[in-house]
Design a protein around this motif. Structure first.
Motif, PDB file in Angstrom:
ATOM      1  N   LYS A  90       0.829  -1.208   0.000  1.00  0.00           N
ATOM      2  CA  LYS A  90       0.000   0.000   0.000  1.00  0.00           C
ATOM      3  C   LYS A  90       0.866   1.263   0.000  1.00  0.00           C
ATOM      4  O   LYS A  90       0.580   2.217  -0.719  1.00  0.00           O
ATOM      5  N   SER A  91       1.935   1.221   0.770  1.00  0.00           N
ATOM      6  CA  SER A  91       2.762   2.432   0.853  1.00  0.00           C
ATOM      7  C   SER A  91       3.475   2.692  -0.478  1.00  0.00           C
ATOM      8  O   SER A  91       3.596   3.829  -0.927  1.00  0.00           O
ATOM      9  N   GLN A  92       3.896   1.608  -1.130  1.00  0.00           N
ATOM     10  CA  GLN A  92       4.544   1.741  -2.442  1.00  0.00           C
ATOM     11  C   GLN A  92       3.560   2.329  -3.455  1.00  0.00           C
ATOM     12  O   GLN A  92       3.890   3.210  -4.247  1.00  0.00           O
ATOM     13  N   LYS A  93       2.327   1.828  -3.410  1.00  0.00           N
ATOM     14  CA  LYS A  93       1.294   2.286  -4.332  1.00  0.00           C
ATOM     15  C   LYS A  93       0.995   3.769  -4.123  1.00  0.00           C
ATOM     16  O   LYS A  93       0.867   4.532  -5.084  1.00  0.00           O
ATOM     17  N   GLU A  94       0.895   4.135  -2.860  1.00  0.00           N
ATOM     18  CA  GLU A  94       0.613   5.541  -2.561  1.00  0.00           C
ATOM     19  C   GLU A  94       1.725   6.449  -3.052  1.00  0.00           C
ATOM     20  O   GLU A  94       1.477   7.528  -3.571  1.00  0.00           O
ATOM     21  N   GLU A  95       2.950   5.980  -2.899  1.00  0.00           N
ATOM     22  CA  GLU A  95       4.117   6.747  -3.336  1.00  0.00           C
ATOM     23  C   GLU A  95       4.067   6.942  -4.863  1.00  0.00           C
ATOM     24  O   GLU A  95       4.241   8.041  -5.373  1.00  0.00           O
ATOM     25  N   TRP A  96       3.794   5.859  -5.606  1.00  0.00           N
ATOM     26  CA  TRP A  96       3.702   5.948  -7.068  1.00  0.00           C
ATOM     27  C   TRP A  96       2.586   6.887  -7.477  1.00  0.00           C
ATOM     28  O   TRP A  96       2.756   7.726  -8.355  1.00  0.00           O
ATOM     29  N   ASN A  97       1.417   6.667  -6.873  1.00  0.00           N
ATOM     30  CA  ASN A  97       0.267   7.481  -7.264  1.00  0.00           C
ATOM     31  C   ASN A  97       0.530   8.956  -7.024  1.00  0.00           C
ATOM     32  O   ASN A  97       0.160   9.792  -7.832  1.00  0.00           O
ATOM     33  N   LYS A  98       1.177   9.244  -5.909  1.00  0.00           N
ATOM     34  CA  LYS A  98       1.494  10.629  -5.574  1.00  0.00           C
ATOM     35  C   LYS A  98       2.439  11.213  -6.626  1.00  0.00           C
ATOM     36  O   LYS A  98       2.213  12.298  -7.152  1.00  0.00           O
ATOM     37  N   ASN A  99       3.479  10.450  -6.980  1.00  0.00           N
ATOM     38  CA  ASN A  99       4.444  10.930  -7.974  1.00  0.00           C
ATOM     39  C   ASN A  99       3.812  11.094  -9.347  1.00  0.00           C
ATOM     40  O   ASN A  99       4.064  12.064 -10.052  1.00  0.00           O
ATOM     41  N   LEU A 100       2.968  10.126  -9.720  1.00  0.00           N
ATOM     42  CA  LEU A 100       2.309  10.155 -11.020  1.00  0.00           C
ATOM     43  C   LEU A 100       1.361  11.354 -11.096  1.00  0.00           C
ATOM     44  O   LEU A 100       1.361  12.112 -12.071  1.00  0.00           O
ATOM     45  N   GLU A 101       0.579  11.520 -10.058  1.00  0.00           N
ATOM     46  CA  GLU A 101      -0.391  12.607 -10.028  1.00  0.00           C
ATOM     47  C   GLU A 101       0.306  13.970 -10.052  1.00  0.00           C
ATOM     48  O   GLU A 101      -0.078  14.865 -10.803  1.00  0.00           O
ATOM     49  N   TYR A 102       1.345  14.090  -9.272  1.00  0.00           N
ATOM     50  CA  TYR A 102       2.070  15.361  -9.217  1.00  0.00           C
ATOM     51  C   TYR A 102       2.688  15.674 -10.581  1.00  0.00           C
ATOM     52  O   TYR A 102       2.670  16.811 -11.045  1.00  0.00           O
ATOM     53  N   PHE A 103       3.194  14.633 -11.227  1.00  0.00           N
ATOM     54  CA  PHE A 103       3.799  14.818 -12.546  1.00  0.00           C
ATOM     55  C   PHE A 103       2.765  15.292 -13.567  1.00  0.00           C
ATOM     56  O   PHE A 103       2.978  16.290 -14.250  1.00  0.00           O
ATOM     57  N   VAL A 104       1.639  14.588 -13.680  1.00  0.00           N
ATOM     58  CA  VAL A 104       0.680  14.967 -14.726  1.00  0.00           C
ATOM     59  C   VAL A 104       0.070  16.341 -14.458  1.00  0.00           C
ATOM     60  O   VAL A 104      -0.262  17.080 -15.380  1.00  0.00           O
ATOM     61  N   LYS A 105      -0.040  16.697 -13.191  1.00  0.00           N
ATOM     62  CA  LYS A 105      -0.628  18.001 -12.855  1.00  0.00           C
ATOM     63  C   LYS A 105       0.313  19.159 -13.133  1.00  0.00           C
ATOM     64  O   LYS A 105      -0.128  20.263 -13.440  1.00  0.00           O
ATOM     65  N   LEU A 124     -15.242   1.061 -17.222  1.00  0.00           N
ATOM     66  CA  LEU A 124     -14.744   0.866 -15.861  1.00  0.00           C
ATOM     67  C   LEU A 124     -14.731   2.192 -15.104  1.00  0.00           C
ATOM     68  O   LEU A 124     -14.372   3.222 -15.658  1.00  0.00           O
ATOM     69  N   SER A 125     -15.099   2.125 -13.830  1.00  0.00           N
ATOM     70  CA  SER A 125     -15.192   3.374 -13.070  1.00  0.00           C
ATOM     71  C   SER A 125     -13.832   4.075 -12.968  1.00  0.00           C
ATOM     72  O   SER A 125     -13.756   5.298 -12.948  1.00  0.00           O
ATOM     73  N   ILE A 126     -12.771   3.258 -12.959  1.00  0.00           N
ATOM     74  CA  ILE A 126     -11.440   3.858 -12.829  1.00  0.00           C
ATOM     75  C   ILE A 126     -11.121   4.767 -14.026  1.00  0.00           C
ATOM     76  O   ILE A 126     -10.385   5.736 -13.914  1.00  0.00           O
ATOM     77  N   ASP A 127     -11.721   4.470 -15.192  1.00  0.00           N
ATOM     78  CA  ASP A 127     -11.482   5.278 -16.381  1.00  0.00           C
ATOM     79  C   ASP A 127     -12.477   6.423 -16.541  1.00  0.00           C
ATOM     80  O   ASP A 127     -12.214   7.379 -17.261  1.00  0.00           O
ATOM     81  N   TYR A 133     -10.972  14.829 -14.496  1.00  0.00           N
ATOM     82  CA  TYR A 133      -9.817  15.028 -13.638  1.00  0.00           C
ATOM     83  C   TYR A 133      -8.736  15.844 -14.371  1.00  0.00           C
ATOM     84  O   TYR A 133      -8.238  16.843 -13.850  1.00  0.00           O
ATOM     85  N   VAL A 134      -8.427  15.440 -15.594  1.00  0.00           N
ATOM     86  CA  VAL A 134      -7.396  16.150 -16.375  1.00  0.00           C
ATOM     87  C   VAL A 134      -7.838  17.598 -16.622  1.00  0.00           C
ATOM     88  O   VAL A 134      -7.063  18.544 -16.472  1.00  0.00           O
ATOM     89  N   GLN A 135      -9.108  17.757 -16.968  1.00  0.00           N
ATOM     90  CA  GLN A 135      -9.665  19.097 -17.196  1.00  0.00           C
ATOM     91  C   GLN A 135      -9.557  19.989 -15.970  1.00  0.00           C
ATOM     92  O   GLN A 135      -9.442  21.203 -16.082  1.00  0.00           O
ATOM     93  N   SER A 136      -9.623  19.367 -14.808  1.00  0.00           N
ATOM     94  CA  SER A 136      -9.637  20.158 -13.577  1.00  0.00           C
ATOM     95  C   SER A 136      -8.322  20.891 -13.350  1.00  0.00           C
ATOM     96  O   SER A 136      -8.280  21.901 -12.663  1.00  0.00           O
ATOM     97  N   PHE A 137      -7.229  20.399 -13.940  1.00  0.00           N
ATOM     98  CA  PHE A 137      -5.973  21.112 -13.746  1.00  0.00           C
ATOM     99  C   PHE A 137      -5.334  21.570 -15.055  1.00  0.00           C
ATOM    100  O   PHE A 137      -4.412  22.367 -15.047  1.00  0.00           O
TER     101      PHE A 137
END
Ligand SMILES: Nc1nc2c(ncn2[C@@H]2O[C@H](COP(=O)(O)OP(=O)(O)OP(=O)(O)O)[C@@H](O)[C@H]2O)c(=O)[nH]1
Ligand SMILES: [Mg+2]
Length: 191
Positions: A90-105, A124-127, A133-137
């Protein structure tokens, strides 16, 4: 239009480690295993460029590739880790997601977000909320859906999907089909 040259530039784990290339960038986004790395390899006609795998979670870093088109213009493809990949801690996943999100934003060079979606699972709900989301930033960048693995659909499923998503691209890296329109589209962003 064709890509006449493609080269790997760098892998980074987060935005602060990424370099500036003074070129427009195309971000390949989508669930793990949807075919992001395969699409980069097919577009560039280089099966060894981006690492692909049958095991989800293959791409773990932000990978930059420089591509040159036949008109000499250049563009950066950014291969990203998939979202929704669960088989790490879980911690690894959170770290990736944080980095990925920060990068795309915050990566202002991204002019195109390619959202890859498995053609067999287009709801799929994930998509579902990625566009909003992209539009928001980032309202300036282009957001485009690319349906992958269309070799898995029959003709009527294909017709239905195309009818539902009129502005999307439909590709198969396995059959190497559906790429010319996508290449023409991407080449517009080359400088
Ligand atoms: N049938 C079929 N299989 C495909 C296609 N594109 C990719 N695949 C397969 O799907 C699997 C995942 O492909 P990748 O390109 O590694 O997927 P990814 O989105 O980069 O995955 P992560 O790096 O884990 O986020 C591999 O086994 C590919 O061979 C396609 O168009 N058709
Ligand atoms: Mg990948």
């Amino acid at each position: 239009m064709q890509i006449i040259n493609a080269q790997f530039l760098k892998s980074s784990s987060k935005l602060s480690e990424c370099e500036e290339y003074n070129l427009n960038e195309v971000a390949f986004l989508g669930r793990s295993n949807v075919g992001k790395s395969s699409l980069i390899n097919t577009l560039t006609n280089n099966s060894k460029l981006a690492k692909k795998s049958q095991t989800p979670g293959k791409t773990r870093l932000i990978n930059f590739f420089e591509v040159s088109f036949s008109d000499k213009k250049r563009l950066i493809f950014v291969d990203l880790p998939g979202f929704g990949y669960a088989k790490v801690s879980k911690s690894q996943k959170e770290e990736w997601n944080k980095n990925l999100e920060y990068f795309v934003k915050n990566r202002g060079q991204i002019k195109v977000f390619l959202h890859l979606i498995d053609a067999r699972h287009d709801e799929l709900s994930i998509d579902e909320n990625l566009f909003l989301y992209v539009q928001s930033f980032n309202k300036e960048a282009k957001y485009i859906r690319v349906f992958t693995k269309i070799d898995k659909l029959n003709q009527s499923q294909m017709a239905k999907l195309k009818n539902k998503h009129k502005d999307a691209f439909f590709i198969s890296s396995l059959k190497k089909s559906g790429f010319s329109n996508l290449l023409e589209f991407l080449a517009q962003y080359g400088i």
